[in-house]
Motif scaffolding. Structure first.
Motif, mmCIF file in Angstrom:
data_model
loop_
_atom_site.group_PDB
_atom_site.id
_atom_site.type_symbol
_atom_site.label_atom_id
_atom_site.label_comp_id
_atom_site.label_asym_id
_atom_site.label_seq_id
_atom_site.Cartn_x
_atom_site.Cartn_y
_atom_site.Cartn_z
ATOM 1 N N LYS A 229 0.824 -1.211 0.000
ATOM 2 C CA LYS A 229 0.000 0.000 0.000
ATOM 3 C C LYS A 229 0.858 1.260 0.000
ATOM 4 O O LYS A 229 0.429 2.306 -0.501
ATOM 5 N N PHE A 230 2.032 1.175 0.540
ATOM 6 C CA PHE A 230 2.957 2.310 0.582
ATOM 7 C C PHE A 230 4.374 1.805 0.317
ATOM 8 O O PHE A 230 4.736 0.718 0.743
ATOM 9 N N ARG A 231 5.155 2.647 -0.390
ATOM 10 C CA ARG A 231 6.551 2.285 -0.625
ATOM 11 C C ARG A 231 7.332 3.547 -0.914
ATOM 12 O O ARG A 231 6.855 4.447 -1.626
ATOM 13 N N VAL A 232 8.537 3.607 -0.348
ATOM 14 C CA VAL A 232 9.455 4.705 -0.648
ATOM 15 C C VAL A 232 10.687 4.102 -1.310
ATOM 16 O O VAL A 232 11.276 3.153 -0.789
ATOM 17 N N LEU A 233 11.062 4.643 -2.444
ATOM 18 C CA LEU A 233 12.227 4.162 -3.185
ATOM 19 C C LEU A 233 13.222 5.293 -3.395
ATOM 20 O O LEU A 233 12.837 6.474 -3.403
ATOM 21 N N LYS A 234 14.465 4.918 -3.613
ATOM 22 C CA LYS A 234 15.457 5.885 -4.052
ATOM 23 C C LYS A 234 15.559 5.806 -5.577
ATOM 24 O O LYS A 234 15.296 4.750 -6.179
ATOM 25 N N THR A 235 15.929 6.902 -6.187
ATOM 26 C CA THR A 235 16.085 6.931 -7.645
ATOM 27 C C THR A 235 17.006 5.801 -8.093
ATOM 28 O O THR A 235 18.087 5.597 -7.524
ATOM 29 N N GLY A 236 16.537 5.063 -9.105
ATOM 30 C CA GLY A 236 17.319 3.966 -9.651
ATOM 31 C C GLY A 236 16.975 2.597 -9.083
ATOM 32 O O GLY A 236 17.332 1.571 -9.672
ATOM 33 N N GLN A 237 16.270 2.551 -7.966
ATOM 34 C CA GLN A 237 15.871 1.263 -7.405
ATOM 35 C C GLN A 237 14.731 0.663 -8.219
ATOM 36 O O GLN A 237 14.032 1.358 -8.953
ATOM 37 N N SER A 238 14.532 -0.624 -8.039
ATOM 38 C CA SER A 238 13.451 -1.316 -8.745
ATOM 39 C C SER A 238 12.449 -1.858 -7.737
ATOM 40 O O SER A 238 12.768 -2.035 -6.549
ATOM 41 N N MET A 239 11.241 -2.098 -8.220
ATOM 42 C CA MET A 239 10.221 -2.691 -7.361
ATOM 43 C C MET A 239 9.090 -3.247 -8.216
ATOM 44 O O MET A 239 8.975 -2.926 -9.408
ATOM 45 N N THR A 240 8.261 -4.061 -7.576
ATOM 46 C CA THR A 240 7.099 -4.643 -8.244
ATOM 47 C C THR A 240 5.870 -4.429 -7.385
ATOM 48 O O THR A 240 5.901 -4.659 -6.169
ATOM 49 N N LEU A 241 4.805 -3.968 -8.025
ATOM 50 C CA LEU A 241 3.498 -3.872 -7.381
ATOM 51 C C LEU A 241 2.669 -5.069 -7.821
ATOM 52 O O LEU A 241 2.630 -5.401 -9.005
ATOM 53 N N LEU A 242 1.991 -5.671 -6.846
ATOM 54 C CA LEU A 242 1.189 -6.849 -7.144
ATOM 55 C C LEU A 242 -0.289 -6.523 -7.039
ATOM 56 O O LEU A 242 -0.730 -5.851 -6.108
ATOM 57 N N CYS A 243 -1.044 -6.996 -8.008
ATOM 58 C CA CYS A 243 -2.497 -6.861 -8.003
ATOM 59 C C CYS A 243 -3.108 -8.237 -8.130
ATOM 60 O O CYS A 243 -2.716 -9.023 -9.007
ATOM 61 N N ALA A 244 -4.077 -8.520 -7.264
ATOM 62 C CA ALA A 244 -4.774 -9.798 -7.320
ATOM 63 C C ALA A 244 -6.272 -9.547 -7.286
ATOM 64 O O ALA A 244 -6.754 -8.735 -6.504
ATOM 65 N N GLY B 281 5.930 -3.485 -12.790
ATOM 66 C CA GLY B 281 7.315 -3.344 -12.386
ATOM 67 C C GLY B 281 7.925 -2.008 -12.786
ATOM 68 O O GLY B 281 7.596 -1.462 -13.844
ATOM 69 N N LEU B 282 8.773 -1.505 -11.906
ATOM 70 C CA LEU B 282 9.585 -0.337 -12.215
ATOM 71 C C LEU B 282 11.031 -0.799 -12.157
ATOM 72 O O LEU B 282 11.510 -1.215 -11.094
ATOM 73 N N GLU B 283 11.721 -0.765 -13.263
ATOM 74 C CA GLU B 283 13.088 -1.288 -13.307
ATOM 75 C C GLU B 283 14.102 -0.313 -12.721
ATOM 76 O O GLU B 283 15.057 -0.711 -12.063
ATOM 77 N N SER B 284 13.893 0.961 -12.963
ATOM 78 C CA SER B 284 14.802 1.994 -12.463
ATOM 79 C C SER B 284 13.962 3.224 -12.124
ATOM 80 O O SER B 284 13.694 4.059 -12.983
ATOM 81 N N ALA B 285 13.538 3.310 -10.868
ATOM 82 C CA ALA B 285 12.567 4.332 -10.478
ATOM 83 C C ALA B 285 13.117 5.744 -10.641
ATOM 84 O O ALA B 285 14.308 6.005 -10.387
ATOM 85 N N ALA B 286 12.223 6.652 -11.031
ATOM 86 C CA ALA B 286 12.548 8.070 -11.183
ATOM 87 C C ALA B 286 11.569 8.899 -10.364
ATOM 88 O O ALA B 286 10.424 8.466 -10.151
ATOM 89 N N PRO B 287 11.973 10.091 -9.909
ATOM 90 C CA PRO B 287 11.051 10.929 -9.128
ATOM 91 C C PRO B 287 9.722 11.198 -9.842
ATOM 92 O O PRO B 287 8.691 11.358 -9.182
#
Lengths: 112, 114
Positions: free
Chosen positions: B9-24, B77-83
């Motif tokens: 529900k919430f996530r903080v990333l630094k620029t360049g990090q990757s992450m995946t959001l899941l939807c079910a 998915g975000l491979e390389s997060a940007a602001p």
């Protein structure tokens, strides 16, 4: 270009004070116009679908109407629990299903 | 009945990090969508899927990838997060694509990219 605008951006009403929200649209051929309600921190919740000019739908204190260029969401004798952001969206004929275009919404506050 | 569930529900990333959001979704819907919502701009479609194993680009796909390996799940998915990807992300599903447009939404995932 297909476009949806909503007015006003924000509306503040006293409890019991009726009013209307406007959704103006420009599409090549309207397949459907939709109204959603969105509470803070939540996802949009479907309210109505309107398909053709002259059509009306009602749900409790809400009534949605449709003309060839715009839709109105009439709120009769609103209560504080009607406070939310109301989103309008349109879908055009001859486009793929991804072409559901949302307006920016109207934020409604109903004061007791 | 859970409907559409998003994690996290919430996530903080630094620029360049990757992450995946899941939807079910548990409604057996064929069609699933990822939107982002930014102030004053309305919901904008990122990617969508018309069924298991399919994906397609929406209005603002750049910087995102998606996968639909199972009918009930849709991953963003975000491979390389940007602001510029700081936003609230909503997953939605529908029974019939191109139909009446009734979308069922999750509660959103708020992402902040520093």
């Amino acid at each position: 270009e297909d476009q949806v605008t909503q007015s006003p951006e924000a509306l503040r009403l006293q409890e019991g004070e009726s009013s209307s929200l406007n959704c103006s649209y420009t599409v090549s051929g309207l397949r459907g116009l939709f109204w959603y309600r969105q509470d803070p921190g939540k996802g949009p919740e479907f309210l109505f679908t309107l398909y053709s000019a002259g059509e009306e739908k009602e749900k409790e204190r809400l009534k949605a109407t449709l003309t060839k260029k715009e839709s109105f969401l009439h709120i009769t004798a609103p209560k504080p629990e009607d406070s939310a952001t109301y989103l309008c969206a349109v879908q055009a004929w001859g486009t793929s299903y991804d072409k559901v275009i949302f307006g920016p919404g109207t934020s409604l506050s109903v004061i007791p | 009945n859970a409907g559409v569930t998003q994690t996290p529900k919430f996530r903080v990333l630094k620029t360049g990090q990757s992450m995946t959001l899941l939807c079910a979704q548990d409604m057996n819907h064929e069609y699933m969508y990822w939107y982002r919502q930014d102030p004053g701009m309305g919901l904008r479609l990122i990617h969508y899927s018309v069924g298991e194993g399919t994906t397609a680009k929406g209005e603002v796909p750049d910087g995102y990838n998606v996968s639909r390996l199972k009918k009930q799940n849709f991953l963003l998915g975000l491979e390389s997060a940007a602001p510029s990807q700081t936003s609230v992300y909503f997953c939605a599903s529908s029974y019939e694509a191109g139909g009446p447009g009734e979308l069922f939404f999750g509660e959103g995932s708020r992402l902040t990219v520093l």
